[in-house]
Design a protein around this motif. Structure first.
Motif, PDB file in Angstrom:
ATOM      1  N   ASP A   1       0.673  -1.134  -0.118  1.00 27.82           N
ATOM      2  CA  ASP A   1      -0.049  -0.021  -0.087  1.00 27.82           C
ATOM      3  C   ASP A   1       0.953   1.302   0.038  1.00 27.82           C
ATOM      4  O   ASP A   1       1.407   1.368   0.990  1.00 27.82           O
ATOM      5  CB  ASP A   1      -0.877  -0.017   1.218  1.00 27.82           C
TER       6      ASP A   1
ATOM      7  N   ARG B   1      -0.433   4.315  -0.544  1.00 27.40           N
ATOM      8  CA  ARG B   1      -1.082   5.878  -0.557  1.00 27.40           C
ATOM      9  C   ARG B   1      -0.678   6.601   0.316  1.00 27.40           C
ATOM     10  O   ARG B   1      -1.046   7.883   0.620  1.00 27.40           O
ATOM     11  CB  ARG B   1      -2.681   5.528  -0.257  1.00 27.40           C
ATOM     12  N   SER B   2      -0.085   6.160   1.543  1.00 30.72           N
ATOM     13  CA  SER B   2       0.787   7.138   2.498  1.00 30.72           C
ATOM     14  C   SER B   2       2.064   7.552   2.084  1.00 30.72           C
ATOM     15  O   SER B   2       2.771   8.103   2.901  1.00 30.72           O
ATOM     16  CB  SER B   2       0.440   6.376   4.171  1.00 30.72           C
TER      17      SER B   2
ATOM     18  N   ARG C   1      -1.302   1.503  18.044  1.00 28.77           N
ATOM     19  CA  ARG C   1      -2.283   1.223  17.297  1.00 28.77           C
ATOM     20  C   ARG C   1      -2.667  -0.552  17.270  1.00 28.77           C
ATOM     21  O   ARG C   1      -3.387  -0.994  16.639  1.00 28.77           O
ATOM     22  CB  ARG C   1      -1.795   1.567  15.789  1.00 28.77           C
TER      23      ARG C   1
ATOM     24  N   ILE D   1      -9.112   8.551  11.979  1.00 27.99           N
ATOM     25  CA  ILE D   1      -8.646   7.597  10.984  1.00 27.99           C
ATOM     26  C   ILE D   1      -7.808   6.473  11.618  1.00 27.99           C
ATOM     27  O   ILE D   1      -7.326   5.386  11.093  1.00 27.99           O
ATOM     28  CB  ILE D   1      -8.022   8.378   9.913  1.00 27.99           C
ATOM     29  N   HIS D   2      -7.220   6.623  12.934  1.00 29.96           N
ATOM     30  CA  HIS D   2      -6.289   5.759  13.578  1.00 29.96           C
ATOM     31  C   HIS D   2      -7.387   4.926  14.281  1.00 29.96           C
ATOM     32  O   HIS D   2      -6.930   3.691  14.503  1.00 29.96           O
ATOM     33  CB  HIS D   2      -5.693   6.597  14.814  1.00 29.96           C
ATOM     34  N   LYS D   3      -8.774   4.999  14.668  1.00 32.17           N
ATOM     35  CA  LYS D   3      -9.544   4.239  15.728  1.00 32.17           C
ATOM     36  C   LYS D   3     -10.519   3.612  14.609  1.00 32.17           C
ATOM     37  O   LYS D   3     -11.139   2.544  15.163  1.00 32.17           O
ATOM     38  CB  LYS D   3      -9.809   5.144  16.701  1.00 32.17           C
TER      39      LYS D   3
ATOM     40  N   ARG E   1      -7.145  -4.013   1.306  1.00 34.24           N
ATOM     41  CA  ARG E   1      -6.588  -2.837   1.596  1.00 34.24           C
ATOM     42  C   ARG E   1      -7.734  -1.698   2.053  1.00 34.24           C
ATOM     43  O   ARG E   1      -8.451  -1.794   1.206  1.00 34.24           O
ATOM     44  CB  ARG E   1      -6.035  -2.151   0.147  1.00 34.24           C
ATOM     45  N   PRO E   2      -7.434  -1.062   3.018  1.00 35.70           N
ATOM     46  CA  PRO E   2      -8.487  -0.081   3.592  1.00 35.70           C
ATOM     47  C   PRO E   2      -8.957   0.776   2.630  1.00 35.70           C
ATOM     48  O   PRO E   2      -7.878   1.258   1.618  1.00 35.70           O
ATOM     49  CB  PRO E   2      -7.760   0.442   4.817  1.00 35.70           C
ATOM     50  N   ASN E   3      -9.922   1.455   2.675  1.00 34.07           N
ATOM     51  CA  ASN E   3     -10.367   2.483   1.666  1.00 34.07           C
ATOM     52  C   ASN E   3      -9.551   3.740   1.651  1.00 34.07           C
ATOM     53  O   ASN E   3      -9.706   4.713   0.841  1.00 34.07           O
ATOM     54  CB  ASN E   3     -11.869   2.482   1.791  1.00 34.07           C
ATOM     55  N   LYS E   4      -8.888   4.099   2.754  1.00 35.28           N
ATOM     56  CA  LYS E   4      -8.244   5.136   2.853  1.00 35.28           C
ATOM     57  C   LYS E   4      -6.776   4.929   3.411  1.00 35.28           C
ATOM     58  O   LYS E   4      -6.523   4.079   4.195  1.00 35.28           O
ATOM     59  CB  LYS E   4      -8.908   6.160   3.854  1.00 35.28           C
ATOM     60  N   PRO E   5      -5.963   5.607   3.028  1.00 37.43           N
ATOM     61  CA  PRO E   5      -4.375   5.558   3.729  1.00 37.43           C
ATOM     62  C   PRO E   5      -4.459   6.023   5.241  1.00 37.43           C
ATOM     63  O   PRO E   5      -5.298   6.615   5.711  1.00 37.43           O
ATOM     64  CB  PRO E   5      -3.609   6.623   2.791  1.00 37.43           C
ATOM     65  N   TYR E   6      -3.412   5.607   5.663  1.00 37.79           N
ATOM     66  CA  TYR E   6      -3.124   5.802   7.042  1.00 37.79           C
ATOM     67  C   TYR E   6      -4.067   4.950   8.186  1.00 37.79           C
ATOM     68  O   TYR E   6      -4.080   5.159   9.119  1.00 37.79           O
ATOM     69  CB  TYR E   6      -3.074   7.292   7.438  1.00 37.79           C
ATOM     70  N   ARG E   7      -5.012   4.018   7.525  1.00 37.23           N
ATOM     71  CA  ARG E   7      -5.884   3.366   8.521  1.00 37.23           C
ATOM     72  C   ARG E   7      -5.019   2.197   8.943  1.00 37.23           C
ATOM     73  O   ARG E   7      -5.253   1.954  10.009  1.00 37.23           O
ATOM     74  CB  ARG E   7      -7.039   2.830   7.693  1.00 37.23           C
TER      75      ARG E   7
ATOM     76  N   PHE F   1      -1.337   1.372   9.337  1.00 32.02           N
ATOM     77  CA  PHE F   1       0.035   2.229   9.469  1.00 32.02           C
ATOM     78  C   PHE F   1       0.519   1.990  10.600  1.00 32.02           C
ATOM     79  O   PHE F   1      -0.218   1.919  11.790  1.00 32.02           O
ATOM     80  CB  PHE F   1      -0.541   3.484   9.092  1.00 32.02           C
TER      81      PHE F   1
END
Lengths: 512, 512
Positions: free
Chosen positions: A82, A84-85, A237, A250-252, B386-392, B394
């Motif tokens: 991944d 995307r980050s 996390r 977004i972390h939780k 793969r989650p739908n958004k980055p930083y999930r 991570f």
């Protein structure tokens, strides 16, 4: 300033050049001189001796970032990982000291440092020597299950490394593998300690009910107890640590969490020294609410966990008085005080451990570390925090001797170059410069904070993400945190010349 | 037997000797020939070519274990580190191949291998070469935050290493740092996937209620969902993974846990081939109860997690039909099937992944690994994971390139010496020998199990702890699991000569 000069003077007599270079067989690439000539035109501050004499003297920008080569590499990587980050596709073989290189020949001053985790510079020659030593090679290929089969020199590695920088009052360590892991290990120690205390001591055995209910994940064996943390705090996390993390949704989101209490963290006005009375009142309010939660929350806490400076949450500060208040509350209510120094530890605040700024009357019960230590774990001093039976706090690897050997080399480098004092002095110099910038560009720098905290400095920016992006174009890699904070997390080898360069590039961005 | 000879024949043409030795600067110690003469009198099975020609030919016992030097070292270490679970104070510089040395000159055949985590022998020359390579040195001293600043060759390291042995149907990997960590990362992926499905897909955004409740650790943002695991299973000791672990009270007591469901694991009769009808009925019962929990449990599971052979729980087996049944149940009820190969993976069962024994119609959704991989993480094939958004999904380091480089070297060594086939053949040979021992000493070996599962073999012993202790005196390091199981976890370089030696020493113990 005087203390900075002293620092530089001390460093001069023990320059990195005195470290024998590793043979070319093991040196990643002969990077030492590559960038020096390319940026030779830039004029560096020459009043201090560089810790990395062959470091580039200025950033080199050859393409947009990401450039064509980086884009190709990202496209390939994204098929299996991944991306995307992804921030930069780095080329570490061409990175050196404070400078990070990418695949397109761009070389940036790095004041983010792998999310605050590179301690003493890319391709530091002293670390290279440790990384290519026989003991490192053995540690890598013969990784032990440390709880069962420690290597014969494990005590020596700990004592000459990790424990040589243990916070005051702490003479034992439990090693782990990441900041999250370190915190969860500390939480487990806290729960075992509190339940043992409730049972009446280490000699009192578990009840049948404890045993049978624990296997069904039910109380009392799996007790309905908690770790109290603070709003905007970040502690990792994994499932337990994430239950104490309160940074961003977004972390939780979508992850089950324990119903544990969250106390308010002081929302202070900056600059701190101009708002003392109001801030003291806010801290009193937070301490009172913390005490209420300790005594009234349905799932009583075995411990409090707190960061000296809330880092992922946006660089939120509190005063030493607040932390002393927390220490008093934990003593009064007989619970543990865990200080999470995963991001603040190892020198960045101008003390080796940030909690040394507080003047505590008694040390914390546990201090967790990771990031710049390049290994992880928690320190403790109280023998009662060793569980009453073996195998209660245990896992296969229980840390990593290879990483402990590296931390020892990092510690030696920090001591050799007196990098904690240097960071304290450089931080003051940088803060002063930022304060002047804030006066000239008041719409760009709000709530400048971190005075007297080494280079652990941040401010709020109304156009934060744009500033971070433009900084790349100006040859500086900077990170953000929270909703709108720009956070500086340079390495411990960040010097006045780098501060000057950073200030100059920031001003260019603000002028645009 | 024929296949073993083929294996040995293949290995002969690519002997370890062909690997250039690292220079003396980086070689831990010139251990290669030290033990050979000391034990030269012992007669080894000469019909197979040794993978480690200079390995000792038999154990060397010089003192009681622990001997005087080890006792001194343990006493010193115990001041700073919990040593109550200590088994041997090892000297890895004198360990080689299948043999582990201690500080008193004792050298033991090691069939426990750091709790099943040493893959291809102590001080393996090929791994030493990788550990002293320029890319390893760079990875150690320039550890990246992989999610933000991956190194330019990360795709290459993954593709030529970790992903080259990915289970069928899986082309992506998320890297972590330990088995527990790998499982928790997989659980998080499962929760995110299931909630996304419930929302109606990746394009549907989080609700305001999701966002605000997640920050308070409350449902729906922190959903009341679960991971279903099995009685006696072991999946790690962090808070989420420990909630799925059901091995022993000492692993769980005093640690808060999620109220997640536990299905019964089949309690089979051994030998499996003589109890097929009865065992099938037991497996049907467990599948039915699993389905009931999936549909009725108050906290519905997003996934099932299961070990191919329950390892810490006592080496409990189930048949391929049971696992195929689990795969069908997860498909029927639209939840994920996570196979925990932390202990079974990387060749020990005679397949690279133990679940290859099952003949699944569709691959698992995720497979987790650690231990013999010397790194950790989970494989997956479905892009929806793969989650739908980055930083999930991570964290700072997101694994470790140094360990990924080592795993690549391990994989190359496994392929070069065809160690999976060799382990399958050696396992059959060893199992036959144990079966003969069990016939001669029926009171010593109960429920011998692991037939056709490589060297992943165990039995129940009415005096287990005594047997393990006496084995040390006979020069063999063996581990236990569960309440009374003796478990064999030799390395992949364990050969017939070692099996003969192990059988001989076991017989001596039984004769005492």
């Amino acid at each position: 300033m005087a203390s900075l000069l002293r620092t530089a003077g001390r460093a001069r007599s023990v320059l990195p050049r005195t470290i024998p270079h590793a043979t070319s067989r093991v040196a990643p690439i002969a990077f030492q001189r590559r960038h020096a000539s390319a940026a030779a035109a830039a004029v560096a501050d020459s009043s201090e001796q560089s810790f990395f004499p062959d470091e580039p003297t200025a950033p080199i920008i050859k393409t947009e970032i990401p450039g064509p080569e980086s884009k190709k590499a990202v496209e390939r990587l994204s098929k299996v990982f991944d991306t995307r980050s992804l921030n930069m596709m780095a080329d570490y073989s061409r990175s050196y000291g404070n400078y990070i290189a990418d695949l397109d020949g761009n070389v940036l001053l790095d004041v983010y440092a792998q999310i605050a985790s590179i301690p003493v510079g890319y391709n530091n020659p002293a670390l290279l020597l440790a990384a290519t030593s026989p003991s490192m090679a053995s540690a890598i290929i013969n990784r032990p299950a440390l709880g069962n089969f420690p290597q014969h020199d494990w005590a020596d590695i700990l004592e000459s490394g990790i424990l040589s920088v243990a916070p005051k009052g702490m003479n034992q360590v439990f090693t782990g593998q990441s900041g999250s892991d370190a915190n969860e290990l500390a939480y487990k120690a806290a729960f075992m300690w509190k339940r043992q205390q409730q049972r009446g001591g280490a000699h009192v055995d578990f009840s049948h009910e404890d045993i049978s209910s624990s296997m069904n994940n039910q109380s009392p064996g799996a007790p309905d107890m908690s770790i109290l943390s603070f709003k905007s705090g970040f502690h990792g996390r994994l499932f337990g640590s994430l239950s104490t993390t309160r940074s961003k949704p977004i972390h939780k989101i979508d992850i089950p969490a324990f119903d544990w209490p969250q106390a308010p963290f002081p929302s202070l006005k900056y600059p701190l020294e101009e708002n003392e009375a109001e801030n003291a009142k806010e801290e009193q309010r937070c301490l009172a609410e913390t005490e209420r939660l300790i005594t009234e929350y349905h799932s009583p806490p075995a411990a409090i966990v707190v960061e000296p400076i809330q880092s992922e949450g946006g660089d939120n500060h509190a005063t030493p008085a607040f932390f002393r208040g927390l220490r008093e509350l934990t003593k009064k209510h007989d619970i543990l005080f865990i200080v999470d120094e995963v991001q603040t530890g190892v020198g960045a605040t101008g003390k080796f451990w940030a909690h040394e700024h507080w003047g505590l009357s008694t040390p914390p019960d546990m201090v967790t570390f990771s990031k710049k230590a390049q290994t992880a774990g928690y320190y403790f001093g109280n023998n009662d925090l060793r569980p009453n039976k073996p195998y209660r706090q245990f896992n296969t690897w229980m840390g990593d001797p290879a990483r402990a050997i590296l931390f020892r080399a990092i510690i030696q480098e920090i001591k050799r170059l007196d990098l904690v004092s240097s960071t304290a002095a450089t931080g003051n110099y940088l803060f002063d410069g930022l304060q002047r910038l804030a006066e000239r560009y008041p719409s760009e720098i709000h709530n400048l904070r971190g005075k007297g905290q080494g280079t652990f400095i941040a401010w709020d920016s109304p156009r934060r993400d744009e500033v971070l992006k433009k900084a790349k174009g100006q040859g500086v890699n900077i990170g953000g945190s929270g909703e709108q904070a720009v956070r500086l997390r340079p390495m411990l080898i960040f010097q006045r010349r780098h501060a000057d360069l950073l200030l100059e590039r920031l001003e260019r961005i603000f002028q645009e």
